[in-house]
Design a protein around this motif. Structure first.
Motif, PDB file in Angstrom:
ATOM      1  N   ALA A  71     -13.873   2.918  -9.732  1.00 51.24           N
ATOM      2  CA  ALA A  71     -13.291   3.649 -10.724  1.00 51.24           C
ATOM      3  C   ALA A  71     -14.354   4.863 -11.256  1.00 51.24           C
ATOM      4  O   ALA A  71     -13.683   5.826 -11.851  1.00 51.24           O
ATOM      5  CB  ALA A  71     -12.888   2.712 -11.781  1.00 51.24           C
ATOM      6  N   GLN A  94     -12.437   8.834 -10.922  1.00 49.28           N
ATOM      7  CA  GLN A  94     -11.220   8.061 -10.663  1.00 49.28           C
ATOM      8  C   GLN A  94     -10.290   7.539 -11.832  1.00 49.28           C
ATOM      9  O   GLN A  94      -9.102   7.590 -11.969  1.00 49.28           O
ATOM     10  CB  GLN A  94     -11.546   7.296  -9.758  1.00 49.28           C
ATOM     11  CG  GLN A  94     -11.788   7.866  -8.190  1.00 49.28           C
ATOM     12  CD  GLN A  94     -10.922   8.835  -7.657  1.00 49.28           C
ATOM     13  OE1 GLN A  94      -9.676   8.269  -7.782  1.00 49.28           O
ATOM     14  NE2 GLN A  94     -11.237   9.377  -6.459  1.00 49.28           N
ATOM     15  N   ARG A  95     -11.052   6.817 -12.864  1.00 52.89           N
ATOM     16  CA  ARG A  95     -10.493   6.165 -13.804  1.00 52.89           C
ATOM     17  C   ARG A  95      -9.856   7.126 -14.804  1.00 52.89           C
ATOM     18  O   ARG A  95      -8.927   6.798 -15.295  1.00 52.89           O
ATOM     19  CB  ARG A  95     -11.665   5.316 -14.673  1.00 52.89           C
ATOM     20  CG  ARG A  95     -12.422   6.069 -15.607  1.00 52.89           C
ATOM     21  CD  ARG A  95     -13.424   5.295 -16.301  1.00 52.89           C
ATOM     22  NE  ARG A  95     -14.911   5.124 -15.811  1.00 52.89           N
ATOM     23  CZ  ARG A  95     -15.231   4.010 -15.357  1.00 52.89           C
ATOM     24  NH1 ARG A  95     -14.748   2.674 -15.597  1.00 52.89           N
ATOM     25  NH2 ARG A  95     -16.387   3.701 -14.783  1.00 52.89           N
ATOM     26  N   SER A  98      -6.751   8.437 -12.956  1.00 54.26           N
ATOM     27  CA  SER A  98      -5.765   7.557 -12.840  1.00 54.26           C
ATOM     28  C   SER A  98      -4.990   7.271 -14.111  1.00 54.26           C
ATOM     29  O   SER A  98      -3.579   7.045 -14.287  1.00 54.26           O
ATOM     30  CB  SER A  98      -6.214   6.313 -11.972  1.00 54.26           C
ATOM     31  OG  SER A  98      -7.018   6.416 -10.818  1.00 54.26           O
ATOM     32  N   ASN A  99      -5.609   6.975 -15.033  1.00 56.49           N
ATOM     33  CA  ASN A  99      -5.405   6.655 -16.642  1.00 56.49           C
ATOM     34  C   ASN A  99      -4.344   8.062 -17.089  1.00 56.49           C
ATOM     35  O   ASN A  99      -3.194   7.840 -17.421  1.00 56.49           O
ATOM     36  CB  ASN A  99      -6.414   6.614 -17.418  1.00 56.49           C
ATOM     37  CG  ASN A  99      -5.876   6.042 -18.861  1.00 56.49           C
ATOM     38  OD1 ASN A  99      -5.587   4.889 -18.905  1.00 56.49           O
ATOM     39  ND2 ASN A  99      -5.951   6.831 -19.621  1.00 56.49           N
ATOM     40  N   ALA A 102      -0.990   8.047 -14.824  1.00 53.57           N
ATOM     41  CA  ALA A 102      -0.254   6.702 -15.011  1.00 53.57           C
ATOM     42  C   ALA A 102       0.485   6.890 -16.463  1.00 53.57           C
ATOM     43  O   ALA A 102       1.706   6.570 -16.827  1.00 53.57           O
ATOM     44  CB  ALA A 102      -1.124   5.392 -15.120  1.00 53.57           C
ATOM     45  N   MET A 136       3.597   9.939  -7.339  1.00 53.55           N
ATOM     46  CA  MET A 136       3.646   8.653  -7.856  1.00 53.55           C
ATOM     47  C   MET A 136       5.026   7.864  -7.951  1.00 53.55           C
ATOM     48  O   MET A 136       4.843   6.740  -7.679  1.00 53.55           O
ATOM     49  CB  MET A 136       2.659   8.553  -9.004  1.00 53.55           C
ATOM     50  CG  MET A 136       1.038   8.978  -8.982  1.00 53.55           C
ATOM     51  SD  MET A 136       0.372   8.913 -10.296  1.00 53.55           S
ATOM     52  CE  MET A 136       0.351   6.978 -10.679  1.00 53.55           C
TER      53      MET A 136
END
Length: 296
Positions: A71, A94-95, A98-99, A102, A136
């Motif tokens: 992450a 990446q965290r 990704s957050n 999403a 996604m």
């Protein structure tokens, strides 16, 4: 990590970005082949996209095994405008990416039935979610023609032709749209959106009222964020025109795993109603600026 470059930007800026980012590989389209020869450091390997397409077409059909990434590993670099000096390369992990993706999938209710308009130049941070959030959930991403994005009539034609359901614009463009919305095609196209997102500038209250007077069934979302924090950090959804007594459009509530604080000069929380500086914490906050720890 990937680095978005906009071939429409001045060569001097692109040269600066390539140098400070320490990029060692550059993917180019056919149209950029001649231009990049004047930009590249000899250590940067140039790979024409056409060669990758040929390799993919002739390669194995078995899906590649996805690499596992921590992450905290780097996801992308995006450079600031440089309006306050030299462009600074923001490092997003990446965290954070990704957050953010999403969160937008959830907050916007994205699904396989959506068509998301990719309207932002690749040098702007909002282009990242516009490119990546749709896949996604199996949604389609339509890359809009740059010339069409700035013209309400041409944009309306593209919205209708492609069946676009999710559109993001700056308020200054939205005002031009509202001024032209009495033209049948513009009204029909924009009234057919599932959601409209405003970003990049303060959203005026009078513009919200004008929008809902013309398209009362299309929610308007005020998005607020920064490149340094993986783009959006808060959203405010409007489903009807603000009251006459409303003075400003809020930036809204923070996205999941994000915290917003209003602090004074000593970084202490301000009471409700007292002016302060908006500070951001949580998963989206980037690693800092590449090769510039003093500014990070």
């Amino acid at each position: 990590a990937f680095l978005n470059l906009d071939p429409g930007q001045p060569p001097a800026r692109l040269t600066t970005i390539l140098g400070s980012s320490c990029a060692r590989m550059l993917l180019t389209g056919r149209a950029q082949s001649a231009m990049v020869e004047t930009l590249l450091d000899p250590l940067v390997e140039r790979i024409p996209v056409a060669e990758l397409e040929d390799a993919i077409a002739s390669g194995p059909t078995k899906p590649a095994r996805a690499a596992r990434r921590a992450a905290s590993s780097l996801a992308y670099l995006i450079y600031t405008s440089g309006s306050s000096g030299a462009p600074k390369g923001v490092m997003i992990e990446q965290r954070g990416l990704s957050n953010h993706l999403a969160s937008l999938v959830s907050e916007l209710g994205l699904s396989a039935g959506d068509v998301i308009a990719q309207t932002a130049p690749q040098s702007f941070v909002i282009s990242v979610w516009q490119f990546l959030a749709g896949p996604m959930v199996g949604a389609r991403v339509h890359v809009c023609d740059n010339a069409n994005v700035q013209d309400p009539i041409l944009l309306a034609r593209e919205i209708e032709r492609e069946g676009i359901t999710v559109l993001e614009v700056v308020p200054s463009l939205l005002r031009v749209v509202v001024e032209r919305i009495n033209e049948t095609q513009v009204r029909r196209a924009f009234a057919g959106l599932r959601v409209l997102i405003s970003t990049g500038e303060p959203l005026p209250v009078d513009l919200c009222r004008a929008w809902f007077a013309q398209c009362p069934k299309v929610p308007l979302i005020n998005a607020y964020g920064a490149s340094e924090c993986s783009d959006d950090v808060s959203l405010h959804r409007l489903t009807k025109a603000p009251a006459i007594t409303t003075g400003i459009v809020p930036v809204g509530a923070p996205l999941p795993n994000t915290q917003l604080y209003v602090l004074d000069a000593n970084l202490q929380p301000q009471p409700v109603g007292v002016t302060g500086e908006l500070c951001i914490g949580g998963a989206g906050v980037g690693r800092g600026y590449i090769n510039d720890p003093a500014q990070s």
